[in-house]
Design an enzyme around this catalytic site. Structure first.
Site, PDB file in Angstrom:
ATOM      1  N   CYS A 200       4.177   5.142   3.536  1.00 30.31           N
ATOM      2  CA  CYS A 200       4.469   5.121   4.978  1.00 30.31           C
ATOM      3  C   CYS A 200       3.784   6.260   5.731  1.00 30.31           C
ATOM      4  O   CYS A 200       3.148   6.054   6.765  1.00 30.31           O
ATOM      5  CB  CYS A 200       5.974   5.120   5.232  1.00 30.31           C
ATOM      6  SG  CYS A 200       6.856   6.631   4.731  1.00 30.31           S
ATOM      7  N   HIS A 253      11.413   8.067   6.267  1.00 29.44           N
ATOM      8  CA  HIS A 253      10.468   6.987   6.554  1.00 29.44           C
ATOM      9  C   HIS A 253       9.848   7.188   7.935  1.00 29.44           C
ATOM     10  O   HIS A 253      10.447   7.795   8.831  1.00 29.44           O
ATOM     11  CB  HIS A 253      11.200   5.637   6.504  1.00 29.44           C
ATOM     12  CG  HIS A 253      10.278   4.447   6.565  1.00 29.44           C
ATOM     13  ND1 HIS A 253       9.308   4.213   5.627  1.00 29.44           N
ATOM     14  CD2 HIS A 253      10.173   3.426   7.475  1.00 29.44           C
ATOM     15  CE1 HIS A 253       8.660   3.089   5.936  1.00 29.44           C
ATOM     16  NE2 HIS A 253       9.154   2.615   7.049  1.00 29.44           N
ATOM     17  N   HIS A 265       4.649  -0.822   9.989  1.00 34.01           N
ATOM     18  CA  HIS A 265       4.829   0.222   8.964  1.00 34.01           C
ATOM     19  C   HIS A 265       4.474  -0.286   7.575  1.00 34.01           C
ATOM     20  O   HIS A 265       4.309  -1.480   7.337  1.00 34.01           O
ATOM     21  CB  HIS A 265       6.288   0.704   8.976  1.00 34.01           C
ATOM     22  CG  HIS A 265       7.285  -0.319   8.516  1.00 34.01           C
ATOM     23  ND1 HIS A 265       8.454   0.019   7.873  1.00 34.01           N
ATOM     24  CD2 HIS A 265       7.292  -1.690   8.587  1.00 34.01           C
ATOM     25  CE1 HIS A 265       9.136  -1.083   7.582  1.00 34.01           C
ATOM     26  NE2 HIS A 265       8.462  -2.118   8.008  1.00 34.01           N
TER      27      HIS A 265
END
Length: 295
Positions: A200, A253, A265
């Site tokens: 990520c 995240h 993402h």
């Protein structure tokens, strides 16, 4: 510190010299074969990269690293181009010594891979190798169709259709999104920093790099910089951060705001880069911060 250049298409930055497993042989050789490596890894083997703390990050061909120590064919390095609170000089980890070469000469002009992948044709041989998006190499010359570059393994040529001269630029949020959208469908890879797989924060880091912005390597550090933006005023290209304990705990995240309540993402192992409507999802409850690095 002694400097080296990465001499394979992408090198894994391992946590320690014992982290590499037999299944990782395609990525620990020279030349490395990252495509075969990611295809060969089972879901369990990919999970172990994170759960067993095996992989820290990745480093692209030609990138400068600095040596701190060496042991049994391994070199402990830091990566100055990947900033982190873990080390003042850059991201730390271990790389196999045979995947390193003498540092490249400093150059006023660099050639940057602009396609997902580009073919490097090695001069004086019949050899070639595949390069990742955002690989950067010193410019030596050009003709109608190719740039000539210096690499850690000799002179080579890259098609102009797959690369560009690196210039100063400040991409808009929309341009960051356009770059990120081109990787929709790519498998998530823990520690990934190449177009064979991103995690990520690696995805956020490299898409910003493509837009002319250098940001920290990890989400926990990315959230500490940039311009704070109220969630109601988020614009496409802003970074959204998510934390445990319904947004009050540790940041775990990051992804791009795509507009209209959607998130672009790299989700997690076993999933692919995607656009997701956050309504009634865990991302809606865990959203903790918005940061803008673009101008």
């Amino acid at each position: 510190m002694k400097e080296h250049a990465i001499a394979v298409s992408v090198a894994n930055l391992w946590t320690d010299p014992d982290a590499a497993r037999p299944v990782d042989s395609p990525i620990t050789t020279k030349p490395a074969d990252p495509s075969r490596w990611v295809q060969k890894l089972s879901h369990t083997a990919k999970l172990e990269l994170h759960e067993n703390n095996l992989l820290q990050s990745q480093v692209l061909f030609g990138t400068t690293v600095k040596e701190e120590d060496e042991k049994d064919g391994w070199v402990k390095v830091v990566v100055p181009s990947q900033s982190t609170p873990k080390h003042i000089h850059g991201y730390p980890g271990w790389i196999l010594a045979h995947q390193l070469a003498a540092p490249l000469p400093k150059s006023k002009q660099m050639v940057e891979v602009a396609a997902k992948h580009a073919v490097l044709i090695l001069e004086g041989t019949a050899g070639s190798m595949e390069l990742s998006f955002m690989t950067r190499l010193p410019f030596l010359g050009e003709d109608v169709a190719f740039y000539t570059v210096m690499t850690p393994i000799g002179r080579g040529r890259i098609s102009k259709s797959e690369s560009r001269i690196l210039t100063a630029r400040s991409a808009s949020g929309g341009e960051l999104i356009a770059a990120a959208e081109s990787f929709i469908g790519l498998d998530y890879l823990w520690g990934g920093m190449s177009s064979w797989g991103y995690d990520c924060s690696g995805f956020a880091h490299n898409m910003h790099l493509a837009g002319g912005y250098t940001i920290p390597r990890d989400a926990s550090a990315q959230v500490l910089s940039g311009k704070p933006v109220a969630s109601a005023k988020a614009e496409p290209g802003d970074l959204l951060f998510f934390a445990h304990e319904q947004g009050k705990g540790r940041v775990h995240h990051v992804g791009f705001y795509h507009g209209d309540g959607k998130l672009l993402h790299a989700p997690k192992t076993g999933r692919k880069i995607e656009i997701l409507d956050m309504t009634d999802t865990v991302y809606e409850t865990e959203l903790c911060a918005v940061r803008r690095y673009w101008s």
